[in-house]
Design a protein around this motif. Sequence first.
Motif, PDB file in Angstrom:
ATOM      1  N   VAL A  34     -22.758 -68.139 -87.558  1.00 29.08           N
ATOM      2  CA  VAL A  34     -21.297 -68.024 -87.562  1.00 29.08           C
ATOM      3  C   VAL A  34     -20.937 -66.821 -86.691  1.00 29.08           C
ATOM      4  N   LEU A  35     -20.817 -67.059 -85.406  1.00 23.55           N
ATOM      5  CA  LEU A  35     -20.676 -65.981 -84.434  1.00 23.55           C
ATOM      6  C   LEU A  35     -19.381 -65.197 -84.619  1.00 23.55           C
ATOM      7  N   TYR A  39      -9.224 -67.116 -85.691  1.00 23.92           N
ATOM      8  CA  TYR A  39     -10.378 -68.013 -85.804  1.00 23.92           C
ATOM      9  C   TYR A  39     -10.969 -68.378 -84.441  1.00 23.92           C
ATOM     10  N   ASP A  40     -10.157 -68.894 -83.536  1.00 22.31           N
ATOM     11  CA  ASP A  40     -10.671 -69.333 -82.239  1.00 22.31           C
ATOM     12  C   ASP A  40     -10.849 -68.166 -81.276  1.00 22.31           C
ATOM     13  N   GLU A  41      -9.933 -67.221 -81.298  1.00 22.06           N
ATOM     14  CA  GLU A  41      -9.998 -66.097 -80.365  1.00 22.06           C
ATOM     15  C   GLU A  41     -11.237 -65.241 -80.619  1.00 22.06           C
ATOM     16  N   LEU A  42     -11.584 -65.051 -81.889  1.00 23.06           N
ATOM     17  CA  LEU A  42     -12.789 -64.306 -82.239  1.00 23.06           C
ATOM     18  C   LEU A  42     -14.028 -64.965 -81.648  1.00 23.06           C
ATOM     19  N   LYS A  89     -11.138 -57.294 -77.462  1.00 28.18           N
ATOM     20  CA  LYS A  89     -10.141 -56.991 -78.485  1.00 28.18           C
ATOM     21  C   LYS A  89     -10.755 -56.640 -79.837  1.00 28.18           C
ATOM     22  N   PHE A  90     -11.914 -57.211 -80.152  1.00 28.48           N
ATOM     23  CA  PHE A  90     -12.396 -57.175 -81.522  1.00 28.48           C
ATOM     24  C   PHE A  90     -13.580 -56.233 -81.772  1.00 28.48           C
ATOM     25  N   ARG A  91     -14.081 -55.556 -80.754  1.00 29.67           N
ATOM     26  CA  ARG A  91     -15.126 -54.562 -80.977  1.00 29.67           C
ATOM     27  C   ARG A  91     -15.014 -53.468 -79.921  1.00 29.67           C
ATOM     28  N   ALA A  92     -15.745 -52.377 -80.117  1.00 27.43           N
ATOM     29  CA  ALA A  92     -15.716 -51.275 -79.167  1.00 27.43           C
ATOM     30  C   ALA A  92     -16.279 -51.712 -77.820  1.00 27.43           C
TER      31      ALA A  92
END
Length: 344
Positions: A81-82, A128-131, A153-156
């Motif tokens: 589950v990436l 959900y999809d953007e991640l 957007k979601f990590r450093a």
Amino acid sequence: MEIGIDSFAAVMANNKGQTISSVQAIAELLERIEKADEVGLDLFGIGEHHRKEFLDSAPTMILAAAAARTKRIKLTSAVTVLSAIDPVRAFQSFATLDLISQGRAEMVVGRGSFTDAFPLFGLNLEDYDELFTEKLGLLLKIRENEVVNWSGKFRARLSNQSIYPRPLQQKLPIWIGVGGTPQSFVRAGILGLPLMVAVIGGETHRFRPLIDLYRNAGLKAGHSPEQLQVGLHSLGYVAETTEEAVEEFYPGYAEMFTNIGKERGWPPVRRSHFDSQTTELGAFLIGNPEEVAQKILRHSEALGGISRVTFQMDNAGMSHEKLMKAIELIGTRVSPIVNNSKVF
């Protein structure tokens, strides 16, 4: 055609119908992976869930234990589950697995059919999809580059960051696991990644338009037809006779999917619905070895050719002994029929 098994490390019953301990369930799962290796199956996949009834929340741990006890079988996720994991850690885990197994590791990455990981890891379902899109991009960049520069957007951000270890295989195999969303098929095609299609209900041939979308998108993006591999993941079970296979598999299937249905607003499982899935056109690969082999060949022809098929046999009513026998039958009788055929 590669033929294998996928497992969600479900907590099973023993041959008396009693639920076994988690310790015993893991030990028996490892025995089944050893058996699959012994009878010549091509791969074994472990899923990822974060639920009481499944023990696969850390699939690379199970796969690493299996790597030490097997010799040739490929070891893969089914799926990672990436969206809920840091791509750096995912790559490091599977690169390490590749070293332990001496080049037998693969990944199937997807968004997952359950959403349990989102609240568990503080993620927003609206992303959900953007991640998944962002994390897949980073994972592929890490696969291609030892030193990575990246921002999202979601990590450093990563600035000239070296990522180790590197796998034994020059290019760690990464498949995309999909359900029925057209955009997912197109995305996999544009990226030129092999496609693992989960068909757990309905009629398998109806997925042909989606697979055509994948292949057309891949060809337009400049990828070769050989690169655009398609695999099929289906619920399945094999016994000496079809009647035996159906009667042994149905009770646990009905229990599991009725319980899942309570969460999702589905009606209870009916026997008539189950029986419709075991017909020639139905999705389930359930029956005697000869019938199941012929059904795999029909599915392959209907989908324009597949290169891989995996059986998902876990359910609460199946004993270890029955699953071991099914694995033996798939390896010694189903696989030879499929691979001696000229139809793929």
